[in-house]
Design a protein around this motif. Structure first.
Motif, mmCIF file in Angstrom:
data_model
loop_
_atom_site.group_PDB
_atom_site.id
_atom_site.type_symbol
_atom_site.label_atom_id
_atom_site.label_comp_id
_atom_site.label_asym_id
_atom_site.label_seq_id
_atom_site.Cartn_x
_atom_site.Cartn_y
_atom_site.Cartn_z
ATOM 1 N N LEU A 159 9.278 15.776 -13.015
ATOM 2 C CA LEU A 159 8.963 14.302 -12.632
ATOM 3 C C LEU A 159 8.084 14.384 -11.501
ATOM 4 O O LEU A 159 7.081 13.490 -11.714
ATOM 5 N N VAL A 160 8.398 14.838 -10.423
ATOM 6 C CA VAL A 160 7.803 14.730 -9.183
ATOM 7 C C VAL A 160 6.376 14.931 -9.497
ATOM 8 O O VAL A 160 5.259 14.431 -8.960
ATOM 9 N N LYS A 161 6.268 16.389 -9.964
ATOM 10 C CA LYS A 161 4.768 16.594 -10.332
ATOM 11 C C LYS A 161 3.933 15.562 -11.207
ATOM 12 O O LYS A 161 2.876 15.544 -11.011
ATOM 13 N N LYS A 162 4.331 15.198 -12.123
ATOM 14 C CA LYS A 162 3.994 14.171 -13.058
ATOM 15 C C LYS A 162 3.483 12.928 -12.143
ATOM 16 O O LYS A 162 2.322 12.393 -12.383
ATOM 17 N N LEU A 163 4.551 12.391 -11.460
ATOM 18 C CA LEU A 163 4.147 11.376 -10.474
ATOM 19 C C LEU A 163 2.832 11.426 -9.636
ATOM 20 O O LEU A 163 2.004 10.814 -9.399
ATOM 21 N N GLN A 164 2.987 12.665 -9.098
ATOM 22 C CA GLN A 164 1.659 13.100 -8.032
ATOM 23 C C GLN A 164 0.433 13.336 -8.899
ATOM 24 O O GLN A 164 -0.496 12.782 -8.384
ATOM 25 N N ALA A 165 0.585 13.841 -9.987
ATOM 26 C CA ALA A 165 -0.667 14.132 -10.844
ATOM 27 C C ALA A 165 -1.308 12.682 -11.159
ATOM 28 O O ALA A 165 -2.481 12.686 -11.395
ATOM 29 N N SER A 166 -0.301 11.728 -11.257
ATOM 30 C CA SER A 166 -0.792 10.249 -11.611
ATOM 31 C C SER A 166 -1.239 9.562 -10.542
ATOM 32 O O SER A 166 -1.768 8.283 -10.729
ATOM 33 N N PRO B 222 0.570 -1.337 0.159
ATOM 34 C CA PRO B 222 -0.063 -0.002 0.029
ATOM 35 C C PRO B 222 0.831 1.299 -0.098
ATOM 36 O O PRO B 222 0.231 2.305 -0.289
ATOM 37 N N GLY B 223 2.177 1.204 0.081
ATOM 38 C CA GLY B 223 3.024 2.391 0.185
ATOM 39 C C GLY B 223 3.772 2.524 -0.940
ATOM 40 O O GLY B 223 4.972 3.387 -0.799
ATOM 41 N N LYS B 224 3.851 1.728 -1.842
ATOM 42 C CA LYS B 224 4.766 1.890 -3.086
ATOM 43 C C LYS B 224 4.140 1.390 -4.129
ATOM 44 O O LYS B 224 3.472 0.319 -4.368
ATOM 45 N N ASP B 225 4.096 2.122 -5.476
ATOM 46 C CA ASP B 225 3.533 1.788 -6.767
ATOM 47 C C ASP B 225 4.838 1.319 -7.499
ATOM 48 O O ASP B 225 6.049 1.077 -7.129
ATOM 49 N N PHE C 149 1.651 2.849 -12.779
ATOM 50 C CA PHE C 149 0.840 2.047 -12.209
ATOM 51 C C PHE C 149 0.495 2.559 -10.669
ATOM 52 O O PHE C 149 1.284 3.063 -9.932
ATOM 53 N N HIS C 150 -0.660 2.296 -10.353
ATOM 54 C CA HIS C 150 -1.334 2.827 -9.261
ATOM 55 C C HIS C 150 -2.556 1.595 -8.831
ATOM 56 O O HIS C 150 -3.399 1.769 -9.544
ATOM 57 N N LYS C 151 -2.513 0.934 -7.641
ATOM 58 C CA LYS C 151 -3.603 -0.040 -7.451
ATOM 59 C C LYS C 151 -3.743 -0.894 -8.537
ATOM 60 O O LYS C 151 -4.729 -0.928 -8.978
ATOM 61 N N HIS C 152 -2.630 -1.253 -9.379
ATOM 62 C CA HIS C 152 -2.734 -2.345 -10.262
ATOM 63 C C HIS C 152 -3.029 -1.833 -11.524
ATOM 64 O O HIS C 152 -3.386 -2.728 -12.365
ATOM 65 N N GLU C 153 -3.186 -0.456 -11.641
ATOM 66 C CA GLU C 153 -3.852 -0.037 -12.820
ATOM 67 C C GLU C 153 -2.785 1.001 -13.455
ATOM 68 O O GLU C 153 -2.218 1.786 -12.772
ATOM 69 N N LEU C 154 -2.630 0.821 -14.755
ATOM 70 C CA LEU C 154 -2.260 1.962 -15.532
ATOM 71 C C LEU C 154 -2.674 3.374 -15.432
ATOM 72 O O LEU C 154 -3.822 3.429 -15.798
ATOM 73 N N VAL C 155 -1.772 4.324 -15.009
ATOM 74 C CA VAL C 155 -2.451 5.810 -14.703
ATOM 75 C C VAL C 155 -1.700 6.840 -15.482
ATOM 76 O O VAL C 155 -2.103 8.002 -15.529
ATOM 77 N N GLY C 156 -0.732 6.478 -16.290
ATOM 78 C CA GLY C 156 0.451 7.329 -16.984
ATOM 79 C C GLY C 156 1.643 6.787 -17.343
ATOM 80 O O GLY C 156 1.654 5.706 -17.514
ATOM 81 N N SER C 157 2.372 7.608 -17.967
ATOM 82 C CA SER C 157 3.779 7.222 -18.531
ATOM 83 C C SER C 157 4.745 8.044 -18.350
ATOM 84 O O SER C 157 4.608 9.298 -18.162
ATOM 85 N N LEU C 158 6.175 7.701 -18.429
ATOM 86 C CA LEU C 158 7.139 8.497 -18.324
ATOM 87 C C LEU C 158 8.014 8.139 -19.610
ATOM 88 O O LEU C 158 8.023 7.327 -20.259
ATOM 89 N N THR C 159 8.425 9.245 -20.311
ATOM 90 C CA THR C 159 9.349 9.159 -21.421
ATOM 91 C C THR C 159 10.836 8.337 -20.754
ATOM 92 O O THR C 159 11.011 8.196 -19.622
ATOM 93 N N LEU C 160 11.418 8.240 -21.878
ATOM 94 C CA LEU C 160 12.738 7.375 -21.461
ATOM 95 C C LEU C 160 13.683 8.262 -20.634
ATOM 96 O O LEU C 160 14.426 7.754 -19.742
ATOM 97 N N GLU C 161 13.777 9.592 -20.933
ATOM 98 C CA GLU C 161 14.611 10.551 -20.050
ATOM 99 C C GLU C 161 14.072 10.666 -18.787
ATOM 100 O O GLU C 161 14.777 10.471 -17.685
ATOM 101 N N GLU C 162 12.704 10.873 -18.898
ATOM 102 C CA GLU C 162 12.187 10.735 -17.237
ATOM 103 C C GLU C 162 12.317 9.468 -16.505
ATOM 104 O O GLU C 162 12.501 9.411 -15.023
ATOM 105 N N SER C 163 12.219 8.510 -17.201
ATOM 106 C CA SER C 163 12.453 7.149 -16.496
ATOM 107 C C SER C 163 14.005 7.024 -15.926
ATOM 108 O O SER C 163 14.126 6.203 -14.730
ATOM 109 N N THR C 164 14.917 7.251 -16.861
ATOM 110 C CA THR C 164 16.189 7.231 -16.524
ATOM 111 C C THR C 164 16.552 8.333 -15.116
ATOM 112 O O THR C 164 17.053 7.661 -14.052
ATOM 113 N N LEU C 165 15.852 9.182 -15.104
ATOM 114 C CA LEU C 165 15.926 10.335 -13.999
ATOM 115 C C LEU C 165 15.319 9.582 -12.801
ATOM 116 O O LEU C 165 15.837 9.661 -11.783
ATOM 117 N N PHE C 166 14.159 9.112 -12.919
ATOM 118 C CA PHE C 166 13.569 8.384 -11.751
ATOM 119 C C PHE C 166 14.653 7.240 -11.311
ATOM 120 O O PHE C 166 14.585 7.257 -9.795
#
Length: 368
Positions: A313-320, A178-181, A202-219
């Motif tokens: 990136l953080v704002k995008k994750l929070q929005a999703s 419950p504390g990590k997606d 993903f959030h709660k087993h469901e696809l809720v958004g996406s990251l670009t490859l650059e954002e994925s590397t940064l994460f």
């Protein structure tokens, strides 16, 4: 002599009681599946597309088989009725989840793979933009069988810190935390070519958004998940006549990221992510990297650029509403009273998360 005879009697008796039948699956009777794609139809039925490996004159070839049903098991039965041998998923190395299906609770579709002992839980799992069947139906990509091509594509991206290293088994833990997606690699068809598009959130087993490859590397860098290579490009100015002179390319050589909960008050949760990185310059047309003042200037510019990108990136994750950093897990572990007082799904999108990068250039290639 009597003692030796007794030992042999015991061995024979034990062998008699231990002997029995066991489940066996003859290879010659099975049709091995190497990749499977799952799509959700308009009537909510599931369509499974599977690649079955065959051999012709000692050369491996693929053929496609499809089945429909209300459950994954039912689609397997449908496909089994279309095969001359038994549908055998034990060697399945790749699962593709279509976009529409991924927007639902994916655990209900993956349930069979965790229950069936013949399922390959070490297989790669990815999300596709559009229908997953369209990708498998390509059969080959750049003279390589499609399943092998995608697996090699994922392996290369994992080593380059572009996507997280996950499989069917490893995501199950995150699905029930419950504390990590979590996030899965995202692939798509572009100009009839299979490409890696980024990662699906993903959030709660469901696809809720996406990251670009650059954002994925940064994460991944911010999560201390750097692999062998982690390349990045930053725009450090916009006033040069030649566009290439506005950019600098570099590789993260050392990463130290620390996530800290500064305030755990239910009314005011504050989190800080401090990331210290050493980088090696890969490309910088302007040069002048032997100048210490220039190096310090670039350290400041890179720190500023990465911090700005991390904030987006953080704002995008929070929005999703996707808690990839596992901030909820930190609250559960170290601030349980706060966790019990809040509804994390409602609270997470609005908490204060402040990322900060500190960059130090430690290498600039062979040019002095």
């Amino acid at each position: 002599m009597i003692k030796k005879c007794m030992i042999w009697v015991i061995i024979v008796v034990n062998a008699f009681f231990l002997a029995g039948c066991w489940d066996q699956r003859l290879l010659k009777e099975g049709r091995l599946v190497y990749a499977s794609a799952f799509d959700l139809e308009l009537d909510e039925k599931i369509k499974t597309t599977a690649i079955v490996r065959d051999m012709k004159n000692g050369v491996p070839t693929n053929f496609i088989i499809q089945g429909e049903g209300n459950t994954i098991r039912e689609t397997r039965l449908d496909m089994d009725n279309k095969l001359s041998g038994d549908f055998d998923p034990t060697k399945n190395r790749l699962f593709l989840l279509g976009e529409e299906l991924a927007h639902k609770d994916i655990y209900q579709f993956l349930d069979i793979f965790y229950r069936d002992p013949n399922s390959s839980v070490s297989a790669n799992i990815v999300v596709t933009e559009g229908n997953a069947e369209d990708i498998l139906k390509k059969m080959t990509q750049k003279n390589t069988l499609i399943a092998e091509f995608i697996i090699e594509l994922l392996s290369s991206a994992e080593k380059s810190t572009q996507i997280p290293k996950l499989n069917v088994q490893s995501i199950r833990t995150n699905m029930f935390d419950p504390g990590k997606d979590f996030a899965l690699p995202l692939i798509s068809l572009k100009d009839d070519e299979v490409i890696l598009a980024g990662t699906g959130l993903f959030h709660k087993h469901e696809l809720v958004g996406s990251l670009t490859l650059e954002e994925s590397t940064l994460f991944l860098i911010m999560s201390n998940q750097k692999k062998k290579v982690a390349r990045f490009v930053s725009e450090i100015r916009d006033d040069k006549e030649l566009r290439i002179q506005n950019y600098i390319s570099y590789n993260f050589s050392k990463v130290n990221s620390n996530l800290a909960v500064l305030s755990a008050s239910p009314e005011n949760i504050k989190v800080e992510i401090n990331v210290k990185v050493d980088v090696n310059i890969l490309e910088f047309p302007e040069d002048k990297l032997s100048n210490e003042e220039k190096i310090q200037q670039l350290n400041t510019l890179l720190s500023k650029d990465l911090t700005a990108k991390a904030e987006k990136l953080v704002k995008k994750l929070q929005a999703s509403n996707s808690d990839l950093f596992g901030i909820g897990r930190e609250l559960i572990a170290y601030h349980p009273k706060t966790w019990k007082q809040i509804k994390w799904e409602e609270k997470y999108p609005n908490i204060n998360i402040r990322p900060k990068f500190e960059v130090e250039i430690v290498g600039h290639g062979v040019i002095n």
